[in-house]
Scaffold this motif. Structure first.
Motif, PDB file in Angstrom:
ATOM      1  N   VAL A  58      -2.404   0.394  21.713  1.00 63.78           N
ATOM      2  CA  VAL A  58      -3.400   1.473  21.690  1.00 63.78           C
ATOM      3  C   VAL A  58      -4.431   1.190  22.780  1.00 63.78           C
ATOM      4  O   VAL A  58      -5.093   0.147  22.752  1.00 63.78           O
ATOM      5  CB  VAL A  58      -4.100   1.568  20.323  1.00 63.78           C
ATOM      6  N   PRO A  59      -4.590   2.082  23.767  1.00 67.67           N
ATOM      7  CA  PRO A  59      -5.596   1.864  24.812  1.00 67.67           C
ATOM      8  C   PRO A  59      -6.994   1.715  24.213  1.00 67.67           C
ATOM      9  O   PRO A  59      -7.371   2.466  23.307  1.00 67.67           O
ATOM     10  CB  PRO A  59      -5.489   3.133  25.669  1.00 67.67           C
ATOM     11  N   LEU A  60      -7.764   0.774  24.740  1.00 69.14           N
ATOM     12  CA  LEU A  60      -9.117   0.559  24.237  1.00 69.14           C
ATOM     13  C   LEU A  60      -9.983   1.800  24.432  1.00 69.14           C
ATOM     14  O   LEU A  60     -10.887   2.076  23.630  1.00 69.14           O
ATOM     15  CB  LEU A  60      -9.749  -0.644  24.943  1.00 69.14           C
ATOM     16  N   ALA A  61      -9.699   2.565  25.485  1.00 71.21           N
ATOM     17  CA  ALA A  61     -10.478   3.778  25.763  1.00 71.21           C
ATOM     18  C   ALA A  61     -10.275   4.846  24.689  1.00 71.21           C
ATOM     19  O   ALA A  61     -11.081   5.773  24.566  1.00 71.21           O
ATOM     20  CB  ALA A  61     -10.100   4.340  27.134  1.00 71.21           C
ATOM     21  N   GLU A  62      -9.196   4.732  23.924  1.00 69.47           N
ATOM     22  CA  GLU A  62      -8.901   5.722  22.888  1.00 69.47           C
ATOM     23  C   GLU A  62      -9.349   5.272  21.497  1.00 69.47           C
ATOM     24  O   GLU A  62      -9.104   5.961  20.507  1.00 69.47           O
ATOM     25  CB  GLU A  62      -7.402   6.027  22.875  1.00 69.47           C
ATOM     26  N   MET A  63      -9.989   4.125  21.417  1.00 67.72           N
ATOM     27  CA  MET A  63     -10.455   3.611  20.130  1.00 67.72           C
ATOM     28  C   MET A  63     -11.630   4.444  19.610  1.00 67.72           C
ATOM     29  O   MET A  63     -12.472   4.915  20.379  1.00 67.72           O
ATOM     30  CB  MET A  63     -10.904   2.154  20.276  1.00 67.72           C
ATOM     31  N   ASN A  64     -11.702   4.596  18.297  1.00 67.71           N
ATOM     32  CA  ASN A  64     -12.868   5.203  17.662  1.00 67.71           C
ATOM     33  C   ASN A  64     -13.989   4.176  17.592  1.00 67.71           C
ATOM     34  O   ASN A  64     -13.760   2.968  17.677  1.00 67.71           O
ATOM     35  CB  ASN A  64     -12.518   5.682  16.250  1.00 67.71           C
ATOM     36  N   SER A  65     -15.210   4.662  17.395  1.00 63.81           N
ATOM     37  CA  SER A  65     -16.367   3.772  17.386  1.00 63.81           C
ATOM     38  C   SER A  65     -16.458   3.001  16.073  1.00 63.81           C
ATOM     39  O   SER A  65     -15.864   3.374  15.056  1.00 63.81           O
ATOM     40  CB  SER A  65     -17.649   4.580  17.589  1.00 63.81           C
ATOM     41  N   LEU A  66     -17.261   1.927  16.087  1.00 66.61           N
ATOM     42  CA  LEU A  66     -17.515   1.166  14.859  1.00 66.61           C
ATOM     43  C   LEU A  66     -18.259   2.015  13.845  1.00 66.61           C
ATOM     44  O   LEU A  66     -18.082   1.847  12.635  1.00 66.61           O
ATOM     45  CB  LEU A  66     -18.323  -0.092  15.188  1.00 66.61           C
ATOM     46  N   GLU A  67     -19.073   2.944  14.309  1.00 71.61           N
ATOM     47  CA  GLU A  67     -19.757   3.860  13.392  1.00 71.61           C
ATOM     48  C   GLU A  67     -18.745   4.708  12.631  1.00 71.61           C
ATOM     49  O   GLU A  67     -18.882   4.929  11.419  1.00 71.61           O
ATOM     50  CB  GLU A  67     -20.722   4.759  14.168  1.00 71.61           C
ATOM     51  N   ASP A  68     -17.715   5.178  13.331  1.00 69.99           N
ATOM     52  CA  ASP A  68     -16.649   5.940  12.674  1.00 69.99           C
ATOM     53  C   ASP A  68     -15.937   5.092  11.630  1.00 69.99           C
ATOM     54  O   ASP A  68     -15.534   5.587  10.573  1.00 69.99           O
ATOM     55  CB  ASP A  68     -15.633   6.441  13.707  1.00 69.99           C
ATOM     56  N   LEU A  69     -15.760   3.798  11.937  1.00 71.13           N
ATOM     57  CA  LEU A  69     -15.114   2.891  10.986  1.00 71.13           C
ATOM     58  C   LEU A  69     -15.929   2.806   9.697  1.00 71.13           C
ATOM     59  O   LEU A  69     -15.371   2.895   8.595  1.00 71.13           O
ATOM     60  CB  LEU A  69     -14.976   1.499  11.603  1.00 71.13           C
ATOM     61  N   LEU A  70     -17.244   2.657   9.810  1.00 76.38           N
ATOM     62  CA  LEU A  70     -18.090   2.545   8.619  1.00 76.38           C
ATOM     63  C   LEU A  70     -18.079   3.830   7.799  1.00 76.38           C
ATOM     64  O   LEU A  70     -18.036   3.804   6.565  1.00 76.38           O
ATOM     65  CB  LEU A  70     -19.522   2.191   9.027  1.00 76.38           C
ATOM     66  N   VAL A  71     -18.111   4.976   8.476  1.00 78.86           N
ATOM     67  CA  VAL A  71     -18.051   6.268   7.779  1.00 78.86           C
ATOM     68  C   VAL A  71     -16.740   6.392   7.018  1.00 78.86           C
ATOM     69  O   VAL A  71     -16.704   6.803   5.847  1.00 78.86           O
ATOM     70  CB  VAL A  71     -18.212   7.437   8.779  1.00 78.86           C
ATOM     71  N   TYR A  72     -15.657   6.015   7.682  1.00 83.37           N
ATOM     72  CA  TYR A  72     -14.326   6.104   7.077  1.00 83.37           C
ATOM     73  C   TYR A  72     -14.222   5.192   5.853  1.00 83.37           C
ATOM     74  O   TYR A  72     -13.727   5.596   4.796  1.00 83.37           O
ATOM     75  CB  TYR A  72     -13.286   5.726   8.130  1.00 83.37           C
ATOM     76  N   MET A  73     -14.703   3.950   5.977  1.00 84.12           N
ATOM     77  CA  MET A  73     -14.619   3.010   4.868  1.00 84.12           C
ATOM     78  C   MET A  73     -15.502   3.432   3.702  1.00 84.12           C
ATOM     79  O   MET A  73     -15.112   3.285   2.531  1.00 84.12           O
ATOM     80  CB  MET A  73     -14.991   1.611   5.357  1.00 84.12           C
ATOM     81  N   ASN A  74     -16.672   3.957   3.996  1.00 81.22           N
ATOM     82  CA  ASN A  74     -17.547   4.455   2.925  1.00 81.22           C
ATOM     83  C   ASN A  74     -16.905   5.623   2.190  1.00 81.22           C
ATOM     84  O   ASN A  74     -17.034   5.747   0.970  1.00 81.22           O
ATOM     85  CB  ASN A  74     -18.906   4.873   3.493  1.00 81.22           C
ATOM     86  N   ARG A  75     -16.217   6.458   2.943  1.00 82.56           N
ATOM     87  CA  ARG A  75     -15.539   7.599   2.320  1.00 82.56           C
ATOM     88  C   ARG A  75     -14.424   7.135   1.387  1.00 82.56           C
ATOM     89  O   ARG A  75     -14.253   7.666   0.289  1.00 82.56           O
ATOM     90  CB  ARG A  75     -14.986   8.528   3.403  1.00 82.56           C
ATOM     91  N   ILE A  76     -13.666   6.144   1.817  1.00 80.97           N
ATOM     92  CA  ILE A  76     -12.610   5.591   0.964  1.00 80.97           C
ATOM     93  C   ILE A  76     -13.207   5.024  -0.316  1.00 80.97           C
ATOM     94  O   ILE A  76     -12.690   5.239  -1.417  1.00 80.97           O
ATOM     95  CB  ILE A  76     -11.824   4.506   1.722  1.00 80.97           C
ATOM     96  N   ASP A 134      -9.502  -9.506  29.879  1.00 77.65           N
ATOM     97  CA  ASP A 134      -9.023  -8.594  30.924  1.00 77.65           C
ATOM     98  C   ASP A 134      -8.081  -7.512  30.398  1.00 77.65           C
ATOM     99  O   ASP A 134      -7.506  -6.743  31.172  1.00 77.65           O
ATOM    100  CB  ASP A 134      -8.326  -9.381  32.034  1.00 77.65           C
ATOM    101  N   ALA A 135      -7.898  -7.423  29.088  1.00 78.22           N
ATOM    102  CA  ALA A 135      -6.966  -6.446  28.513  1.00 78.22           C
ATOM    103  C   ALA A 135      -7.587  -5.055  28.474  1.00 78.22           C
ATOM    104  O   ALA A 135      -8.807  -4.900  28.338  1.00 78.22           O
ATOM    105  CB  ALA A 135      -6.560  -6.870  27.113  1.00 78.22           C
ATOM    106  N   ASP A 136      -6.748  -4.025  28.615  1.00 79.73           N
ATOM    107  CA  ASP A 136      -7.233  -2.651  28.505  1.00 79.73           C
ATOM    108  C   ASP A 136      -6.599  -1.921  27.324  1.00 79.73           C
ATOM    109  O   ASP A 136      -6.759  -0.717  27.164  1.00 79.73           O
ATOM    110  CB  ASP A 136      -6.965  -1.873  29.799  1.00 79.73           C
ATOM    111  N   ALA A 137      -5.858  -2.674  26.495  1.00 82.23           N
ATOM    112  CA  ALA A 137      -5.216  -2.079  25.317  1.00 82.23           C
ATOM    113  C   ALA A 137      -5.172  -3.112  24.195  1.00 82.23           C
ATOM    114  O   ALA A 137      -5.234  -4.321  24.430  1.00 82.23           O
ATOM    115  CB  ALA A 137      -3.812  -1.597  25.650  1.00 82.23           C
TER     116      ALA A 137
END
Length: 300
Positions: free
Chosen positions: A134-152, A92-95
């Motif tokens: 951090v509100p869940l609505a403001e989270m970046n997508s999992l796709e963004d996470l993979l792009v970011y990690m690949n870039r690192i 039931d959390a929103d953040a």
């Protein structure tokens, strides 16, 4: 409206057995925290391994009994990338709550929603924002996470947060080994009363510089904070008094956008700029002369 991409992981007997082992030495009040944290890490570990990343959970603080006893941590070490914090989120959390214990040495935070029965966990998204909530609505997508990690992985950046623990990558020397006494005296005269952390690296641009070797110096404050003032300098090395004219020093962000640029003129002893970055940011410094350049990436 496009539904955000999520990933659901079954919480098997193995997951609960690991959570039980991690939390068995905990006090009554600590038991639930450690148990849920462990399930969240299990889910992220499963996801990242499915995506082809190498993880090392056993070396993470979230598997260290002493760290679990003293701190609220749910970190997962990802090889050649860094630490991901895996924060459990109730149905039931929103953040997503991020405790202060997890504010340092993380490349980002993944929100993991656990169902009421603790039979499955759903990865909702990630953030690089360092905040208590951090509100869940403001989270970046999992796709963004993979792009970011690949870039690192591709950039293999220097982790400046390690410098606060006196851990330095190969090739980064104390300043005394790179500059001559006159240059050291000049830097000392320019500094304030604080004792910063600084290291330097010899930059070799080949024949373009002839005998003009240069040193790239990076200075950060003595203590970590949510924002860091970073000083970048380039000095001539050896017996050279001046930099070669036209030597360029450039700062770019992770999108390759130029943030700062400095260029040496005739009779410049050094070039420098100072900038401020938030934690979790990735940036690059390029030293160039003519068509030849050397680029070094960093992350906080």
């Amino acid at each position: 409206m496009i539904e955000p991409i999520t990933f659901t992981v079954p919480l098997s007997f193995e997951a609960h057995e690991i959570a039980q082992q991690c939390s068995k030495q905990s006090s009554q009040t600590k038991f639930k925290q450690v148990y849920l944290n462990t399930l969240a890490v299990y889910a992220v570990d499963s996801y990242l391994r499915c995506m082809g990343f190498e993880t090392d959970w056993l070396l993470s603080d979230s598997r260290n009994p002493l760290m679990l006893k003293l701190m609220d941590v749910a970190d997962l070490d990802v090889k050649q990338v860094g630490k991901i914090e895996c924060r459990p989120v109730l149905p039931d959390a929103d953040a997503c709550q991020i405790p202060y214990d997890a504010w340092g040495d993380r490349i980002g935070y993944v929100a993991v929603q656990l169902d009421q029965s603790l039979k499955q966990a759903t990865l909702l998204g990630f953030t690089r924002t360092v905040a208590k909530e951090v509100p869940l609505a403001e989270m970046n997508s999992l796709e963004d996470l993979l792009v970011y990690m690949n870039r690192i992985q591709q950039l293999k950046p220097v982790n400046l947060m390690n410098w606060f623990d006196e851990v330095f990558d190969a090739g980064w020397q104390v300043i005394d080994e790179l500059l001559n006494p006159k240059q050291l005296q000049f830097r000392s005269f320019r500094s304030n009363n604080t004792v910063p952390i600084d290291r330097g690296q010899k930059i070799d641009l080949g024949m373009q510089l002839a005998e003009h070797s240069v040193a790239l110096l990076v200075t950060i404050p003595p203590e970590p904070d949510s924002e860091l003032d970073i000083v970048v300098e380039v000095y001539p090395m050896g017996n050279q008094t001046y930099l070669p004219p036209g030597l360029k020093l450039t700062l770019t962000d992770e999108s390759e956008e130029v943030i700062f640029k400095a260029e040496s003129r005739d009779a410049d002893n050094f070039i420098t700029f100072t900038f401020t970055l938030d934690l979790r940011e990735l940036f690059s410094i390029t030293v160039a002369l003519g068509e030849v350049n050397v680029k070094q990436s960093f992350r906080l």
